[in-house]
Scaffold this motif. Structure first.
Motif, PDB file in Angstrom:
ATOM      1  N   ILE A 114      10.056   0.267   6.373  1.00 57.51           N
ATOM      2  CA  ILE A 114      10.779   1.426   5.830  1.00 57.51           C
ATOM      3  C   ILE A 114      11.936   0.996   4.926  1.00 57.51           C
ATOM      4  O   ILE A 114      12.111   1.531   3.820  1.00 57.51           O
ATOM      5  CB  ILE A 114      11.250   2.359   6.964  1.00 57.51           C
ATOM      6  CG1 ILE A 114      10.041   2.988   7.665  1.00 57.51           C
ATOM      7  CG2 ILE A 114      12.185   3.452   6.424  1.00 57.51           C
ATOM      8  CD1 ILE A 114      10.391   3.851   8.878  1.00 57.51           C
ATOM      9  N   PRO A 115      12.768   0.035   5.354  1.00 61.05           N
ATOM     10  CA  PRO A 115      13.853  -0.399   4.459  1.00 61.05           C
ATOM     11  C   PRO A 115      13.350  -0.945   3.130  1.00 61.05           C
ATOM     12  O   PRO A 115      13.979  -0.707   2.085  1.00 61.05           O
ATOM     13  CB  PRO A 115      14.555  -1.489   5.277  1.00 61.05           C
ATOM     14  CG  PRO A 115      14.239  -1.179   6.692  1.00 61.05           C
ATOM     15  CD  PRO A 115      12.840  -0.629   6.671  1.00 61.05           C
ATOM     16  N   ALA A 116      12.225  -1.664   3.130  1.00 64.47           N
ATOM     17  CA  ALA A 116      11.696  -2.232   1.892  1.00 64.47           C
ATOM     18  C   ALA A 116      11.150  -1.165   0.971  1.00 64.47           C
ATOM     19  O   ALA A 116      11.395  -1.165  -0.246  1.00 64.47           O
ATOM     20  CB  ALA A 116      10.607  -3.266   2.208  1.00 64.47           C
ATOM     21  N   VAL A 117      10.410  -0.198   1.550  1.00 63.41           N
ATOM     22  CA  VAL A 117       9.829   0.872   0.735  1.00 63.41           C
ATOM     23  C   VAL A 117      10.914   1.771   0.142  1.00 63.41           C
ATOM     24  O   VAL A 117      10.823   2.208  -1.004  1.00 63.41           O
ATOM     25  CB  VAL A 117       8.822   1.693   1.577  1.00 63.41           C
ATOM     26  CG1 VAL A 117       8.347   2.932   0.792  1.00 63.41           C
ATOM     27  CG2 VAL A 117       7.626   0.828   1.978  1.00 63.41           C
ATOM     28  N   ASN A 118      11.943   2.015   0.929  1.00 59.76           N
ATOM     29  CA  ASN A 118      13.003   2.935   0.494  1.00 59.76           C
ATOM     30  C   ASN A 118      14.247   2.224  -0.032  1.00 59.76           C
ATOM     31  O   ASN A 118      15.315   2.812  -0.118  1.00 59.76           O
ATOM     32  CB  ASN A 118      13.384   3.869   1.639  1.00 59.76           C
ATOM     33  CG  ASN A 118      12.309   4.922   1.897  1.00 59.76           C
ATOM     34  OD1 ASN A 118      11.524   5.243   1.007  1.00 59.76           O
ATOM     35  ND2 ASN A 118      12.269   5.446   3.108  1.00 59.76           N
TER      36      ASN A 118
ATOM     37  N   LYS B  83       0.827  -1.211   0.000  1.00 63.48           N
ATOM     38  CA  LYS B  83       0.000   0.000   0.000  1.00 63.48           C
ATOM     39  C   LYS B  83       0.859   1.258   0.000  1.00 63.48           C
ATOM     40  O   LYS B  83       0.543   2.248  -0.665  1.00 63.48           O
ATOM     41  CB  LYS B  83      -0.949   0.007   1.201  1.00 63.48           C
ATOM     42  CG  LYS B  83      -2.009   1.100   1.111  1.00 63.48           C
ATOM     43  CD  LYS B  83      -3.152   0.859   2.060  1.00 63.48           C
ATOM     44  CE  LYS B  83      -4.299   1.827   1.794  1.00 63.48           C
ATOM     45  NZ  LYS B  83      -5.470   1.582   2.676  1.00 63.48           N
ATOM     46  N   LEU B  84       1.949   1.245   0.717  1.00 63.02           N
ATOM     47  CA  LEU B  84       2.831   2.413   0.759  1.00 63.02           C
ATOM     48  C   LEU B  84       3.480   2.662  -0.595  1.00 63.02           C
ATOM     49  O   LEU B  84       3.634   3.823  -1.017  1.00 63.02           O
ATOM     50  CB  LEU B  84       3.888   2.236   1.850  1.00 63.02           C
ATOM     51  CG  LEU B  84       3.334   2.236   3.280  1.00 63.02           C
ATOM     52  CD1 LEU B  84       4.409   1.841   4.270  1.00 63.02           C
ATOM     53  CD2 LEU B  84       2.757   3.600   3.640  1.00 63.02           C
TER      54      LEU B  84
ATOM     55  N   ALA C 235       8.430  -2.621  13.772  1.00 61.03           N
ATOM     56  CA  ALA C 235       8.173  -3.331  12.517  1.00 61.03           C
ATOM     57  C   ALA C 235       8.426  -2.417  11.322  1.00 61.03           C
ATOM     58  O   ALA C 235       8.997  -2.850  10.307  1.00 61.03           O
ATOM     59  CB  ALA C 235       6.739  -3.855  12.488  1.00 61.03           C
ATOM     60  N   TYR C 236       8.038  -1.172  11.445  1.00 62.58           N
ATOM     61  CA  TYR C 236       8.319  -0.232  10.364  1.00 62.58           C
ATOM     62  C   TYR C 236       9.820  -0.031  10.205  1.00 62.58           C
ATOM     63  O   TYR C 236      10.351  -0.002   9.091  1.00 62.58           O
ATOM     64  CB  TYR C 236       7.587   1.097  10.613  1.00 62.58           C
ATOM     65  CG  TYR C 236       6.268   1.157   9.877  1.00 62.58           C
ATOM     66  CD1 TYR C 236       6.098   1.954   8.753  1.00 62.58           C
ATOM     67  CD2 TYR C 236       5.200   0.375  10.294  1.00 62.58           C
ATOM     68  CE1 TYR C 236       4.902   1.974   8.063  1.00 62.58           C
ATOM     69  CE2 TYR C 236       3.999   0.385   9.604  1.00 62.58           C
ATOM     70  CZ  TYR C 236       3.857   1.196   8.486  1.00 62.58           C
ATOM     71  OH  TYR C 236       2.673   1.193   7.786  1.00 62.58           O
TER      72      TYR C 236
END
Length: 339
Positions: free
Chosen positions: A334-338, A301-302, A328-329
């Protein structure tokens, strides 16, 4: 994508500071709090402690309003924090739903917000401003001072004004359809006003709850912990329906349909997981407005929000898994999204 943490300033203030420190350690770059002087403790006092105990976090209210604080005092408070800790504040501003109504006042008009944004930004950035005929400027402010002002909005006139005047747009829901609709309205207004639309930062703020799996039991618990958010958004939607009508081209039905069963709202439960006034909020709205489920669902979703032009996702962390959500973020999402 930037990530923010949003908290109420419930006592003890030390818990708020501790959670913000935890957020910074986990890669969050913004720390936001509610600003409603009757319901919670004074946020600007707590910001000083958050800034003193972090090194990079940018802090601010989500959101303050131009009715409960005089504008020069608001600007001076931000400017003082920036003078002490570097330019690490942002002024989120809006109508003042809970802050004004709990004190027996009507939320602020858009015209008043517009005036206030100009004055607060100018004074907080070291410029002069006209306070109804008296021009003032802080004599002590540094030359490199700056104060971005981000506006919270839902309705068509507010979205237009955000694109025309604000440095950022705060959208308090994470529904993909509505995000696309409202971001486009803000960006189009910025272009029409001769602005570079990329200069208007887009912040989506919503509860996030990370579950171990996608079992019915886990998702049901997550929904109950986040259902309050649909009630909070419903307050703003009810005002829009009152102004524009139940089925208006100015406001999408996807935003207004779910409040038909809304019967009332007690602000003493505002923003809390145990809010008894949110039974009218269906599961579908919780799923659309919030970000719940296993880690991979959050990442999915992000990424979709980022594709719609979202620069920051701010996590409303008012539920029974505050530390676990932050961790968890920080460790996975956060590492996965960025990446």
């Amino acid at each position: 994508m930037d990530f923010g943490l949003v908290l109420q300033t419930d006592p003890p203030a030390s818990k708020v500071v501790s959670l913000m420190k935890r957020a910074e350690r986990n890669g969050f770059t913004y720390g936001w709090t509610f600003d409603s002087a009757v319901l919670w403790q004074e946020p600007f006092v707590i910001y000083s402690q958050i800034l003193a105990n972090t090194s990079k976090l940018t802090v601010g209210p989500m959101v303050t309003n131009p009715g409960t604080r005089t504008w020069e005092v608001t600007a001076s408070t931000f400017a003082t924090l920036n003078d002490m800790f570097g330019n690490r504040t942002v002024c989120g501003i809006g109508r003042g739903d809970s802050a004004m109504r709990v004190a027996g006042r009507t939320p602020n008009t858009l015209a008043r917000i517009s005036e206030a944004m100009k004055v607060i930004r100018a004074l907080g950035s070291g410029q002069s401003a006209d306070l109804g005929g008296t021009v003032i400027k802080f004599p002590w402010i540094k030359e490199d001072a700056e104060l971005p002002v981000w506006m919270a909005a839902y309705g068509p006139k507010a979205l237009k004004m955000t694109g025309e005047e604000a440095d950022g747009f705060i959208l308090q829901l994470a529904d993909l359809y509505l995000t696309e609709y409202m971001v486009k309205a803000v960006k189009d207004a910025a272009v029409a006003a001769g602005r570079d639309p990329s200069e208007v930062k887009i912040c989506v703020a919503a509860p996030a709850y990370v579950t171990e799996d996608d079992s019915p039991e886990a998702l049901a618990h997550a929904r109950e912990q986040c259902r309050w958010f649909g009630g909070m958004v419903g307050n703003h939607v009810a005002d829009l329906v009152s102004k524009y009508g139940e089925h208006s081209a100015a406001v999408p039905d996807e935003l207004t349909d779910y409040i038909k069963a809304r019967e009332g709202y007690d602000y003493s439960h505002h923003g809390r997981a145990d809010n008894p006034d949110t039974a009218f909020v269906p599961d579908e709205i919780v799923d659309r407005f919030c970000v719940i489920g296993p880690v991979e669902k959050h990442i999915e979703k992000l990424n979709a929000l980022r594709e719609l032009g979202v620069d920051q996702f701010a996590v409303y962390d008012m539920h029974d898994a505050q530390e676990a959500t932050i961790d968890a973020y920080g460790s996975k999402i956060i590492p996965a999204v960025n990446a």
